[in-house]
Design a protein around this motif. Structure first.
Motif, PDB file in Angstrom:
ATOM      1  N   THR A 145       7.837   7.480  -4.514  1.00 60.56           N
ATOM      2  CA  THR A 145       7.863   7.302  -6.061  1.00 60.56           C
ATOM      3  C   THR A 145       8.153   8.410  -6.737  1.00 60.56           C
ATOM      4  O   THR A 145       7.469   9.706  -6.404  1.00 60.56           O
ATOM      5  CB  THR A 145       6.512   6.565  -6.333  1.00 60.56           C
ATOM      6  OG1 THR A 145       6.345   5.311  -5.736  1.00 60.56           O
ATOM      7  CG2 THR A 145       6.672   6.362  -7.650  1.00 60.56           C
TER       8      THR A 145
ATOM      9  N   SER B   4      12.198  -1.395   2.603  1.00 58.32           N
ATOM     10  CA  SER B   4      13.284  -1.956   1.461  1.00 58.32           C
ATOM     11  C   SER B   4      14.495  -1.392   1.635  1.00 58.32           C
ATOM     12  O   SER B   4      14.881  -0.182   1.973  1.00 58.32           O
ATOM     13  CB  SER B   4      12.509  -1.648   0.182  1.00 58.32           C
ATOM     14  OG  SER B   4      13.444  -1.982  -0.806  1.00 58.32           O
TER      15      SER B   4
ATOM     16  N   ILE C 292       4.014   5.268  -0.080  1.00 60.84           N
ATOM     17  CA  ILE C 292       4.427   3.940   0.375  1.00 60.84           C
ATOM     18  C   ILE C 292       5.267   3.305  -0.786  1.00 60.84           C
ATOM     19  O   ILE C 292       5.781   2.275  -0.485  1.00 60.84           O
ATOM     20  CB  ILE C 292       2.908   3.102   0.704  1.00 60.84           C
ATOM     21  CG1 ILE C 292       2.144   3.360  -0.788  1.00 60.84           C
ATOM     22  CG2 ILE C 292       2.268   3.643   1.847  1.00 60.84           C
ATOM     23  CD1 ILE C 292       1.030   2.133  -0.628  1.00 60.84           C
ATOM     24  N   GLY C 293       5.284   3.779  -1.803  1.00 60.29           N
ATOM     25  CA  GLY C 293       6.264   3.098  -2.927  1.00 60.29           C
ATOM     26  C   GLY C 293       5.536   2.187  -3.712  1.00 60.29           C
ATOM     27  O   GLY C 293       4.237   1.563  -3.139  1.00 60.29           O
TER      28      GLY C 293
ATOM     29  N   HIS D 245      11.308   6.956   1.279  1.00 60.18           N
ATOM     30  CA  HIS D 245      10.630   6.077   0.672  1.00 60.18           C
ATOM     31  C   HIS D 245       9.403   7.014  -0.182  1.00 60.18           C
ATOM     32  O   HIS D 245       9.411   8.011   0.188  1.00 60.18           O
ATOM     33  CB  HIS D 245       9.827   5.164   1.655  1.00 60.18           C
ATOM     34  CG  HIS D 245       9.000   6.057   2.648  1.00 60.18           C
ATOM     35  ND1 HIS D 245       7.610   6.405   2.542  1.00 60.18           N
ATOM     36  CD2 HIS D 245       9.524   6.468   3.868  1.00 60.18           C
ATOM     37  CE1 HIS D 245       7.347   7.146   3.508  1.00 60.18           C
ATOM     38  NE2 HIS D 245       8.175   7.206   4.447  1.00 60.18           N
TER      39      HIS D 245
ATOM     40  N   SER E 283      11.275   4.161  -7.373  1.00 61.89           N
ATOM     41  CA  SER E 283      10.441   3.876  -6.320  1.00 61.89           C
ATOM     42  C   SER E 283      10.874   3.060  -5.061  1.00 61.89           C
ATOM     43  O   SER E 283      11.780   2.121  -5.380  1.00 61.89           O
ATOM     44  CB  SER E 283       9.141   3.182  -6.613  1.00 61.89           C
ATOM     45  OG  SER E 283       8.253   3.105  -5.478  1.00 61.89           O
ATOM     46  N   SER E 284      10.816   3.258  -3.732  1.00 63.07           N
ATOM     47  CA  SER E 284      11.214   2.403  -2.819  1.00 63.07           C
ATOM     48  C   SER E 284      10.079   2.412  -1.697  1.00 63.07           C
ATOM     49  O   SER E 284       9.541   3.322  -1.386  1.00 63.07           O
ATOM     50  CB  SER E 284      12.450   2.907  -2.285  1.00 63.07           C
ATOM     51  OG  SER E 284      13.114   2.102  -1.063  1.00 63.07           O
ATOM     52  N   GLN E 285      10.014   1.059  -1.043  1.00 62.85           N
ATOM     53  CA  GLN E 285       9.027   1.320  -0.028  1.00 62.85           C
ATOM     54  C   GLN E 285       9.678   1.419   1.421  1.00 62.85           C
ATOM     55  O   GLN E 285      10.953   1.242   1.304  1.00 62.85           O
ATOM     56  CB  GLN E 285       8.446  -0.476   0.002  1.00 62.85           C
ATOM     57  CG  GLN E 285       7.549  -0.437  -1.157  1.00 62.85           C
ATOM     58  CD  GLN E 285       6.930  -1.631  -1.027  1.00 62.85           C
ATOM     59  OE1 GLN E 285       7.303  -2.792  -1.228  1.00 62.85           O
ATOM     60  NE2 GLN E 285       5.410  -1.590  -0.763  1.00 62.85           N
ATOM     61  N   GLU E 286       9.230   1.531   2.521  1.00 65.45           N
ATOM     62  CA  GLU E 286       9.592   2.009   3.610  1.00 65.45           C
ATOM     63  C   GLU E 286      10.724   1.036   4.254  1.00 65.45           C
ATOM     64  O   GLU E 286      11.696   1.182   4.593  1.00 65.45           O
ATOM     65  CB  GLU E 286       8.573   2.417   4.551  1.00 65.45           C
ATOM     66  CG  GLU E 286       8.946   3.077   5.889  1.00 65.45           C
ATOM     67  CD  GLU E 286       7.880   3.733   6.710  1.00 65.45           C
ATOM     68  OE1 GLU E 286       6.665   3.199   6.307  1.00 65.45           O
ATOM     69  OE2 GLU E 286       8.104   4.631   7.276  1.00 65.45           O
TER      70      GLU E 286
ATOM     71  N   PRO F  83       5.723  -1.788  -4.981  1.00 63.09           N
ATOM     72  CA  PRO F  83       6.453  -3.112  -4.849  1.00 63.09           C
ATOM     73  C   PRO F  83       7.146  -3.201  -6.337  1.00 63.09           C
ATOM     74  O   PRO F  83       6.406  -3.200  -7.075  1.00 63.09           O
ATOM     75  CB  PRO F  83       5.588  -4.183  -4.531  1.00 63.09           C
ATOM     76  CG  PRO F  83       4.464  -3.510  -3.830  1.00 63.09           C
ATOM     77  CD  PRO F  83       4.346  -2.087  -4.387  1.00 63.09           C
TER      78      PRO F  83
END
Ligand code: ADP
Ligand code: MG
Length: 475
Positions: A173, A139, A82-83, A171, A134-137, A85
């Protein structure tokens, strides 16, 4: 003179000075623990959120050992989770005891310490920050930060950061740390750790790339995943005075009755009413009045009753996430190619207000190497436990099993898997390597082993009869 000098240290300094508490006692353990903490976080970020995990572990030697110090390795773990934030990235990786897992939910992490123990170790042995990408879905950016810990203050220090436009749907990390370690010694443990992770999570795709350039690849054996754990409210049997006090401070409930119904699990209108009659408190009082100094006696009576009242339902266990019999059998079959395998998921039980489920799997015969003792595979919340075996409750139970009773002969071609799933696993230490001897847990583990072993006895005796019959036909 005999004067004492008093001073205070931060929690970061404490763990920096006492690294062995978190599992970083020597270069071998430290390298193993580094991998483990990063992998645990990677898996929590995936399967706990319904994502089929793809976890890649890269270990690379970056500086050879010399007379003064061990070799240095870069350990990178990438997940498709999920990454993190951006707003909390620095704290999640740079502030000891900062976590998203301080809730009542079955997760691998629970102390908010793991990755910071890695950072403290890397910082104090090699002086390097941890790199997080990291990246969230949802983003449009990929964020990165190089993070250190201000040990005196227990605050993150971001050494470098930035962001990139995201051109794919990726997405997850990537966390990389540079640590001192002893790869030669840690190698078998690390490989075994990944192998056992593949047993307990056959739905995960796992890669381990070693400093020699060897690739250990564990493909996904199934797309079936246990349903993710869910967060629960506290169970009355598990609370204490301070916890109830802080629940009272934050509650929106206007009556004591509503407070019980809204803030605890499994208390309905009827139970709450009966319970309050039993304690002798009025249901319609403002619950916050119990915070007044002169009401301390009432508060104490309430808490004692909450902890001991028999009329509550047991702790919610449907929010736990056991592996399930089918996946355990699949994992064991894949790893051991046994002649016979069986697993059982026991009914949920509770200790001190915490629900738990014990699962036991046994693999017998086939390609299992004969051993003097049965192989014990311990897991807690889907984490393989490799060290401190003899300290563990499962070991104690296993050594007291008389396998002869079940028709199993020495040397043993037997692997026994024990998985404990709980919102609170009673580990003996923050390094999370062994589980304490809680009586409820001990008896469930014993019941689980007995249950599967009885099936094994039936199998073995049927096989013996059949062989006898064959011999008769031949002669
Ligand atoms: P814990 O796992 O016990 O919570 P850690 O120090 O290992 O403690 O991690 C702190 C927090 O950082 C986690 O609670 C989680 O929210 C976040 N985190 C760490 N690694 C990852 C990751 N790979 N993906 C998503 N979140 C992560
Ligand atoms: Mg963790």
């Amino acid at each position: 003179n005999a004067k004492e000098k008093f001073s205070e240290i931060s929690v970061a300094e404490f763990f920096s000075k006492n690294k062995e508490l978190a599992g970083f006692s020597n270069p071998t353990r430290a390298l193993y623990q580094t991998v483990r903490e990063l992998v645990e976080n990677a898996l929590d970020a995936t399967d706990s959120h319904g994502i089929l995990p793809e976890v890649k572990i890269y270990i690379k030697e970056v500086e050879p050992e010399n007379e003064e110090r061990p070799a240095r390795y870069e350990v990178s773990v990438e997940d498709n989770g999920i990454g993190v934030p951006k707003t909390v990235m620095a704290q999640a990786f740079g502030k000891v005891l900062f976590s998203s897992k301080y809730v009542i939910r079955q997760t691998r992490g629970m102390y908010g310490l793991g990755v910071k123990a890695v950072v403290l170790y890397s910082q104090t042995t090699t002086g390097r920050p941890i790199t997080v990408v990291s990246s969230q879905e949802d983003s449009n950016f990929v964020y990165y930060q190089n993070i250190k810990i201000d040990i005196k203050k227990n605050e993150p220090m971001v050494v470098e950061d930035g962001q990139l436009d995201k051109r794919s749907s990726w997405h997850g990390t990537i966390a990389s740390a540079i640590v001192e370690g002893d790869w030669t010694r840690a190698k078998p443990k690390i490989i075994e750790y990944v192998r056992r992770t593949a047993i307990i999570a056959p739905y995960a795709e796992l890669w381990l790339v070693t400093p020699e350039g060897e690739i250990y690849f564990f493909p996904r054996a199934t797309k079936k995943m246990p349903k993710p754990p869910r967060e629960a409210k506290p169970h009355p049997h598990g609370v204490d005075l301070e916890q109830v006090r802080s629940m009272l401070m934050s509650t929106q409930a206007e009556t004591l009755l509503d407070f019980l119904k809204e803030e605890f699990q499994g208390i309905g209108d009827k139970t709450a009413t009966e319970f309050l009659r039993h304690v002798g408190l009025k249901p319609d009082i403002n619950p916050k009045t119990l915070l007044k100094k002169e009401k301390l006696k009432d508060l104490e009576a309430l808490v004692t009753a909450l902890r001991n009242y028999r009329g509550f339902k047991g702790p919610r266990s449907d929010y736990l996430s056991p592996i399930g019999e089918e996946l355990i059998e699949l994992g064991l079959t894949r790893m051991f190619k046994p002649e016979w395998v069986k697993a059982v998921t026991r009914p949920a039980r509770a200790y001190q207000g915490h629900p738990f489920i014990v699962e036991v799997g046994i693999a017998y015969g086939g390609a299992i190497q004969p051993q003097e003792e049965p192989i014990l595979l311990r897991f807690a919340n889907k984490i393989p436990l490799l060290y401190e075996e003899k300290e563990d409750v499962s070991y104690k139970v296993l050594t007291n099993i008389d396998w002869g009773r079940y028709g199993v002969q020495e040397p043993y071609q037997l692997a026994v898997l024990v998985h404990v799933a709980s919102t609170k696993v009673p580990y003996k230490g923050v390094g999370k390597e062994s589980i304490s001897e809680i009586p409820e847990l001990e008896s469930e583990i014993r019941n689980g082993i007995h249950e599967v072993a009885r099936s094994l006895r039936i199998y073995i005796s049927r096989k013996a009869r059949e062989e006898l019959a064959k011999e008769k036909i031949v002669s």
